[in-house]
Design a protein around this motif. Structure first.
Motif, PDB file in Angstrom:
ATOM      1  N   TYR A 127       9.363 -62.461  43.488  1.00 46.61           N
ATOM      2  CA  TYR A 127       9.268 -61.744  42.214  1.00 46.61           C
ATOM      3  C   TYR A 127      10.435 -60.776  42.051  1.00 46.61           C
ATOM      4  CZ  TYR A 127       4.527 -63.572  41.701  1.00 46.61           C
ATOM      5  OH  TYR A 127       3.442 -64.396  41.569  1.00 46.61           O
ATOM      6  N   GLU A 128      10.780 -60.083  43.118  1.00 44.12           N
ATOM      7  CA  GLU A 128      11.914 -59.169  43.047  1.00 44.12           C
ATOM      8  C   GLU A 128      13.212 -59.939  42.850  1.00 44.12           C
ATOM      9  OE1 GLU A 128      12.187 -56.511  46.307  1.00 44.12           O
ATOM     10  OE2 GLU A 128      10.275 -55.543  45.894  1.00 44.12           O
ATOM     11  N   PHE A 129      13.323 -61.078  43.506  1.00 49.27           N
ATOM     12  CA  PHE A 129      14.539 -61.884  43.398  1.00 49.27           C
ATOM     13  C   PHE A 129      14.757 -62.336  41.954  1.00 49.27           C
ATOM     14  CE2 PHE A 129      16.523 -66.163  43.564  1.00 49.27           C
ATOM     15  CZ  PHE A 129      17.776 -65.770  43.994  1.00 49.27           C
ATOM     16  N   LEU A 130      13.681 -62.772  41.285  1.00 50.65           N
ATOM     17  CA  LEU A 130      13.785 -63.211  39.895  1.00 50.65           C
ATOM     18  C   LEU A 130      13.687 -62.053  38.913  1.00 50.65           C
ATOM     19  CD1 LEU A 130      11.602 -66.459  39.970  1.00 50.65           C
ATOM     20  CD2 LEU A 130      14.082 -66.273  40.004  1.00 50.65           C
ATOM     21  N   GLN A 131      13.368 -60.854  39.408  1.00 47.10           N
ATOM     22  CA  GLN A 131      13.207 -59.668  38.584  1.00 47.10           C
ATOM     23  C   GLN A 131      12.176 -59.908  37.480  1.00 47.10           C
ATOM     24  OE1 GLN A 131      16.904 -58.020  37.199  1.00 47.10           O
ATOM     25  NE2 GLN A 131      17.571 -57.448  39.243  1.00 47.10           N
ATOM     26  N   ILE A 132      11.031 -60.410  37.881  1.00 43.99           N
ATOM     27  CA  ILE A 132       9.939 -60.624  36.941  1.00 43.99           C
ATOM     28  C   ILE A 132       8.685 -59.945  37.464  1.00 43.99           C
ATOM     29  CG2 ILE A 132      10.808 -62.811  36.016  1.00 43.99           C
ATOM     30  CD1 ILE A 132       8.890 -64.244  37.899  1.00 43.99           C
ATOM     31  N   HIS A 133       7.773 -59.680  36.568  1.00 45.32           N
ATOM     32  CA  HIS A 133       6.513 -59.044  36.942  1.00 45.32           C
ATOM     33  C   HIS A 133       5.642 -60.070  37.670  1.00 45.32           C
ATOM     34  CE1 HIS A 133       2.560 -57.127  36.459  1.00 45.32           C
ATOM     35  NE2 HIS A 133       3.241 -56.000  36.367  1.00 45.32           N
ATOM     36  N   PRO A 134       4.859 -59.641  38.663  1.00 50.29           N
ATOM     37  CA  PRO A 134       3.978 -60.583  39.376  1.00 50.29           C
ATOM     38  C   PRO A 134       2.993 -61.311  38.475  1.00 50.29           C
ATOM     39  CG  PRO A 134       4.223 -58.572  40.644  1.00 50.29           C
ATOM     40  CD  PRO A 134       4.877 -58.310  39.318  1.00 50.29           C
TER      41      PRO A 134
END
Length: 274
Positions: free
Chosen positions: A95-102
């Motif tokens: 999630y951090e890698f794609l910078q998206i919310h879980p």
């Protein structure tokens, strides 16, 4: 080498498509087809090379990239990471890698993958990056599959609890040194929360209890101290969030986390998808 690809269509039915394998490795194959595949599209393969067909049944893969070649299409199919990785054993948070919310919607994950797959594919001479591309494919194979994503979310939650559980209930509140460490832990947690969810940075007291393993009775003094120094502030919903001064102090104390690998630049309209 001739193979058969099985693609699942939007209506749930399966379409069989002949393809010719041009090259292959232990983790994927390159094929030539007369059907326009889409990056991120899952598929099954009949007649796969022994290097990827490990075990009975058709190996399941995902389309990593597609390029047009005359009236045909060349595509890369990855069979790497057939099961969801355990975040406790991996440095990379998908999630951090794609910078998206879980809680990002599947459509958001799919659109973002298509954009980044073109950007980081090694054949892209301007922005290609093999390391980021492999990480992207792995992240999509997990987050793009509802079953694997659910399993990943469970293990990710457990890993986060283990990461932040710096004190047990028995040892919390055990003197000046423990209190100082506790402040650092709270500030580090709020730092990460602010970094991951800029528009929703608040953390409730019960979340501190669960993630840090500290009863709220032992958190009162810590939160009072951090608030008085302006490192932490109360939000409109009664939660706690780190301030600009708190961010500076977290970095000064050395509790601000460092990313495990380079973070890709995201498309603003997609990175906030929920």
């Amino acid at each position: 080498m001739e193979v058969q690809l099985w693609l699942q269509l939007p209506n749930g039915k399966w379409q069989r498509i002949p393809a010719a394998i041009e090259n292959f490795s232990q983790s994927g194959v390159g094929v030539l087809v007369h059907w326009e595949l889409e990056p991120g599209q899952p598929l099954l393969m009949d007649g796969a090379p022994a290097s990827v067909a490990q075990g009975p049944g058709r190996p399941q893969g995902v389309v990593s990239w597609v390029s047009q070649s005359g009236k045909a299409y060349r595509a890369g199919i990855s069979f790497e990471g057939s099961s969801a990785a355990n975040p406790a054993d991996e440095e990379l948070d998908y999630y951090e890698f794609l910078q998206i919310h879980p809680k990002a919607e599947p459509d958001t994950i799919h659109r973002l993958y298509r954009i980044l797959a073109k950007r980081y594919h090694p054949e892209n001479q301007e922005t290609g990056n093999e390391l980021l591309f492999k990480a992207l494919v792995m992240a999509y194979r997990v987050l793009g599959d509802p079953v694997r994503r659910a399993a990943y979310d469970v293990e990710r939650s457990r890993a986060q609890k283990r990461q932040w559980r710096v004190f047990s209930q028995e040892s919390a509140g055990g003197g000046v040194t423990a209190e100082r460490d506790q402040r650092r832990a709270v500030l580090a947690l709020l730092y990460v929360k602010r970094m991951r969810e800029t528009h929703n940075p608040g953390v409730a007291v019960q979340e501190f209890e669960e993630l840090l393993g500290i009863p709220r009775e032992h958190l009162e003094f810590t939160l009072w101290y951090l608030r008085k120094h302006g490192f932490v502030a109360r939000t409109d919903y009664g939660r706690f969030a780190i301030t600009v001064r708190g961010v500076d102090r977290a970095e000064e104390w050395g509790v601000a986390p460092r990313p495990a690998m380079p973070t890709p630049e995201m498309e603003p309209c997609l990175s906030q998808g929920r």
